[in-house]
Design a protein around this motif. Structure first.
Motif, mmCIF file in Angstrom:
data_model
loop_
_atom_site.group_PDB
_atom_site.id
_atom_site.type_symbol
_atom_site.label_atom_id
_atom_site.label_comp_id
_atom_site.label_asym_id
_atom_site.label_seq_id
_atom_site.Cartn_x
_atom_site.Cartn_y
_atom_site.Cartn_z
ATOM 1 N N VAL A 67 -110.894 68.069 11.461
ATOM 2 C CA VAL A 67 -109.967 68.894 10.697
ATOM 3 C C VAL A 67 -109.354 69.924 11.633
ATOM 4 O O VAL A 67 -110.008 70.404 12.560
ATOM 5 N N GLU A 68 -108.087 70.208 11.430
ATOM 6 C CA GLU A 68 -107.378 71.206 12.219
ATOM 7 C C GLU A 68 -106.833 72.263 11.281
ATOM 8 O O GLU A 68 -106.264 71.928 10.229
ATOM 9 N N VAL A 69 -107.006 73.519 11.638
ATOM 10 C CA VAL A 69 -106.541 74.621 10.808
ATOM 11 C C VAL A 69 -105.310 75.235 11.454
ATOM 12 O O VAL A 69 -105.304 75.546 12.644
ATOM 13 N N HIS A 70 -104.260 75.382 10.651
ATOM 14 C CA HIS A 70 -103.011 75.993 11.110
ATOM 15 C C HIS A 70 -102.637 77.086 10.116
ATOM 16 O O HIS A 70 -102.218 76.787 8.993
ATOM 17 N N GLY A 71 -102.833 78.328 10.558
ATOM 18 C CA GLY A 71 -102.568 79.422 9.637
ATOM 19 C C GLY A 71 -103.552 79.375 8.484
ATOM 20 O O GLY A 71 -104.767 79.406 8.673
ATOM 21 N N ASP A 72 -103.010 79.276 7.261
ATOM 22 C CA ASP A 72 -103.857 79.231 6.065
ATOM 23 C C ASP A 72 -104.000 77.832 5.501
ATOM 24 O O ASP A 72 -104.494 77.654 4.391
ATOM 25 N N SER A 73 -103.557 76.820 6.218
ATOM 26 C CA SER A 73 -103.669 75.454 5.710
ATOM 27 C C SER A 73 -104.481 74.601 6.673
ATOM 28 O O SER A 73 -104.617 74.921 7.853
ATOM 29 N N ALA A 74 -105.034 73.520 6.144
ATOM 30 C CA ALA A 74 -105.844 72.606 6.953
ATOM 31 C C ALA A 74 -105.244 71.214 6.870
ATOM 32 O O ALA A 74 -104.686 70.821 5.839
ATOM 33 N N ARG A 75 -105.350 70.477 7.952
ATOM 34 C CA ARG A 75 -104.871 69.101 7.951
ATOM 35 C C ARG A 75 -105.849 68.240 8.748
ATOM 36 O O ARG A 75 -106.560 68.758 9.610
ATOM 37 N N PRO A 76 -105.901 66.954 8.456
ATOM 38 C CA PRO A 76 -106.866 66.108 9.170
ATOM 39 C C PRO A 76 -106.488 65.945 10.626
ATOM 40 O O PRO A 76 -105.314 65.839 10.977
ATOM 41 N N GLY A 77 -107.498 65.896 11.499
ATOM 42 C CA GLY A 77 -107.261 65.579 12.895
ATOM 43 C C GLY A 77 -107.063 64.082 13.060
ATOM 44 O O GLY A 77 -107.343 63.293 12.152
ATOM 45 N N TRP A 78 -106.583 63.671 14.232
ATOM 46 C CA TRP A 78 -106.311 62.240 14.427
ATOM 47 C C TRP A 78 -107.594 61.416 14.314
ATOM 48 O O TRP A 78 -107.569 60.255 13.899
ATOM 49 N N ARG A 79 -108.735 62.017 14.645
ATOM 50 C CA ARG A 79 -109.987 61.261 14.563
ATOM 51 C C ARG A 79 -110.318 60.892 13.125
ATOM 52 O O ARG A 79 -110.850 59.815 12.854
ATOM 53 N N LEU A 80 -110.013 61.790 12.187
ATOM 54 C CA LEU A 80 -110.268 61.465 10.785
ATOM 55 C C LEU A 80 -109.328 60.365 10.308
ATOM 56 O O LEU A 80 -109.734 59.470 9.557
ATOM 57 N N ARG A 81 -108.070 60.405 10.747
ATOM 58 C CA ARG A 81 -107.112 59.371 10.338
ATOM 59 C C ARG A 81 -107.533 57.999 10.869
ATOM 60 O O ARG A 81 -107.276 56.973 10.243
ATOM 61 N N ALA A 82 -108.178 57.986 12.029
ATOM 62 C CA ALA A 82 -108.589 56.710 12.630
ATOM 63 C C ALA A 82 -110.045 56.355 12.300
ATOM 64 O O ALA A 82 -110.554 55.352 12.784
ATOM 65 N N TRP A 83 -110.680 57.154 11.474
ATOM 66 C CA TRP A 83 -112.118 57.072 11.244
ATOM 67 C C TRP A 83 -112.580 55.675 10.817
ATOM 68 O O TRP A 83 -113.557 55.142 11.327
ATOM 69 N N ASP A 84 -111.892 55.081 9.858
ATOM 70 C CA ASP A 84 -112.365 53.822 9.270
ATOM 71 C C ASP A 84 -112.075 52.603 10.135
ATOM 72 O O ASP A 84 -112.706 51.562 9.962
ATOM 73 N N ARG A 85 -111.109 52.719 11.055
ATOM 74 C CA ARG A 85 -110.707 51.532 11.807
ATOM 75 C C ARG A 85 -111.003 51.619 13.299
ATOM 76 O O ARG A 85 -110.827 50.628 14.015
ATOM 77 N N ASP A 86 -111.446 52.749 13.765
ATOM 78 C CA ASP A 86 -111.583 52.924 15.212
ATOM 79 C C ASP A 86 -112.928 53.575 15.533
ATOM 80 O O ASP A 86 -113.115 54.773 15.358
#
Length: 446
Positions: A67-86
């Motif tokens: 997870v990456e935090v930018h200001g007051d919001s959070a978004r998934p890191g690339w590792r989470l997006r690739a979690w299930d396939r990589d």
């Protein structure tokens, strides 16, 4: 093991992706990526956890890059997006947590910061010894190794007492009530500069290391790198693998085949231009092993934006060695006309398309642009017969169709490529047609 160890952090990261994305309520309380109390309570309620578990999983997710935090919001890191396939994304996430073990399990506040820093610096050698031992190692043996390594670190810093040397004076028996300031480190001369004569010079060099080793081993156990109990420590299979990979990277970096490990990306790529493919890949690995992945990929993409088409192709070959961690950066340049065909081919291969079929992701115009760019590399660095053979790689079935589409694609090196091709081709009629096409591009005619 890595998936299991990070499962709770990945679950919380997915929750954060949904609940704390742009436009949602504030995720953090202090601008430092710490969950606000209300957000932690909300996550605990929705995930069936305690607030303490949520905060621990949140810290793990950030350290592992889930997870990456930018200001007051959070978004998934690339590792989470690739979690299930990589699987490599999962392993890299765990290695990031492993590298941050001292942050994942902070030291108790009563420990001297300078001594803590020395122990953190010395632990890689302790871990290497554990890896080579391939079994349980007694605490006493690890402590002895740690003490030796700390002494080496102090020697490398050339630590000597600050200021003029005096004959030793007998100190009164300790009462246990001394001023805490008297434990200032010799590593910090400014702390001693204003001491009155005869003041104590006790420093963290006198700090017992056993409690700090105990903390370090517990911290490494908390991230799954080792097991620690009954006075001995043993690396887990995952911890042993991670230490071995790091040792291997050090060896690769130390054995840079062509000696380009310390130069900038562009110079390294030029040095690889004359190497055979396997030797070039070894050089890429050595160069990459000596740098953080993110900055290395950025530097390679910078070299790819230059005027030399050969370096552009070689840069993406080096990025192929990087693999999955380069995906976000490669996607970010896919809209740049100069890099787009290379980026699309890289992404296609990364997604599992056979390299021989990857060209099918390119449009006819993109494939033609890439043909001209590759021809420019051959014209600048290759021999005339190679440029003639390059005609066979064009997607157009005939030379007239190729010339028509090359004229329309607008590559800045089109004229030079066509002139070089005309000079190299043995067929006078074809060479004449290519020269005519070059003249038309040069003058802007049809």
């Amino acid at each position: 093991m890595a998936r299991s160890g990070l499962a709770a952090a990945a679950r919380l990261a997915r929750w954060a992706d949904t609940a704390l994305g742009p436009g949602s309520d504030s995720a953090t309380a202090d601008g430092k990526a710490t969950l606000s109390e209300s957000t932690a309570e909300r996550a605990a309620e929705e995930l069936g956890l305690t607030v303490q578990q949520v905060r621990a999983d949140w810290d793990t997710a950030r350290l592992a890059g889930l997870v990456e935090v930018h200001g007051d919001s959070a978004r998934p890191g690339w590792r989470l997006r690739a979690w299930d396939r990589d699987d490599s994304a999962v392993l890299r996430g765990w290695v990031a947590l492993f590298d941050a073990w001292s942050l994942a399990h902070p030291e108790p506040p009563e420990h001297e910061p300078a001594a803590v820093a020395e122990v953190v610096s010395a632990m890689p050698q302790v871990l290497s010894f554990l890896q080579l031992s391939a079994g349980p190692v007694p605490m006493e043996q690890l402590l002895d190794l740690l003490e030796q390594r700390v002494i080496e670190l102090r020697t490398e810093r050339c630590e000597v007492p600050y200021g003029p040397q005096r004959e030793p004076v007998e100190q009164p028996t300790s009462t246990g009530l001394e001023d805490p300031a008297d434990s200032a480190s010799l590593a910090d001369p400014s702390a001693l500069a204003d001491r009155p004569a005869g003041a104590s010079t006790e420093s963290p060099t006198d700090t017992p290391l056993a409690p700090l080793l105990d903390w370090a081993l517990h911290a490494l156990a908390s991230v799954g790198a080792l097991t620690y109990g009954t006075g001995q420590a043993t690396l887990t299979p995952l911890g042993s693998w991670a230490v071995w990979v790091k040792l291997e990277q050090i060896c690769v970096a130390a054995q840079s085949p062509a000696g380009n490990i310390e130069v900038a990306a562009e110079e390294m790529l030029r040095g690889c231009a004359q190497l055979r493919p396997n030797a070039a890949r070894a050089e890429y690995r050595a160069w990459l092993a000596a740098r953080p992945v993110g900055s290395a990929v950025t530097e390679l993409l910078g070299a790819a934006r230059g005027d030399d088409a050969l370096l552009r192709g070689l840069a993406f070959e080096a990025i192929r060695v990087v693999g999955a961690p380069a995906e976000p950066d490669v996607r970010s340049v896919a809209d740049e006309p100069t890099l787009r065909p290379y980026a699309l081919l890289w992404l296609a291969e990364h997604d599992g398309i056979d390299p021989e079929d990857a060209h099918e992701v390119l449009t006819r115009e993109e494939a033609t642009w890439l043909w001209v760019d590759t021809a420019a590399a051959v014209a600048d660095h290759g021999e005339a017969p190679m440029l003639v053979r390059h005609l066979e790689s064009a997607v157009q079935p005939t030379v007239p169709m190729l010339l028509d589409e090359v004229r329309a694609v607008g590559h800045p090196r089109t004229v030079q490529v066509l002139v070089a091709l005309a000079a190299a081709h043995p067929d006078p009629a074809l060479a004449k047609a290519v020269r005519r096409a070059a003249f038309q591009v040069h003058t802007g005619g049809n």
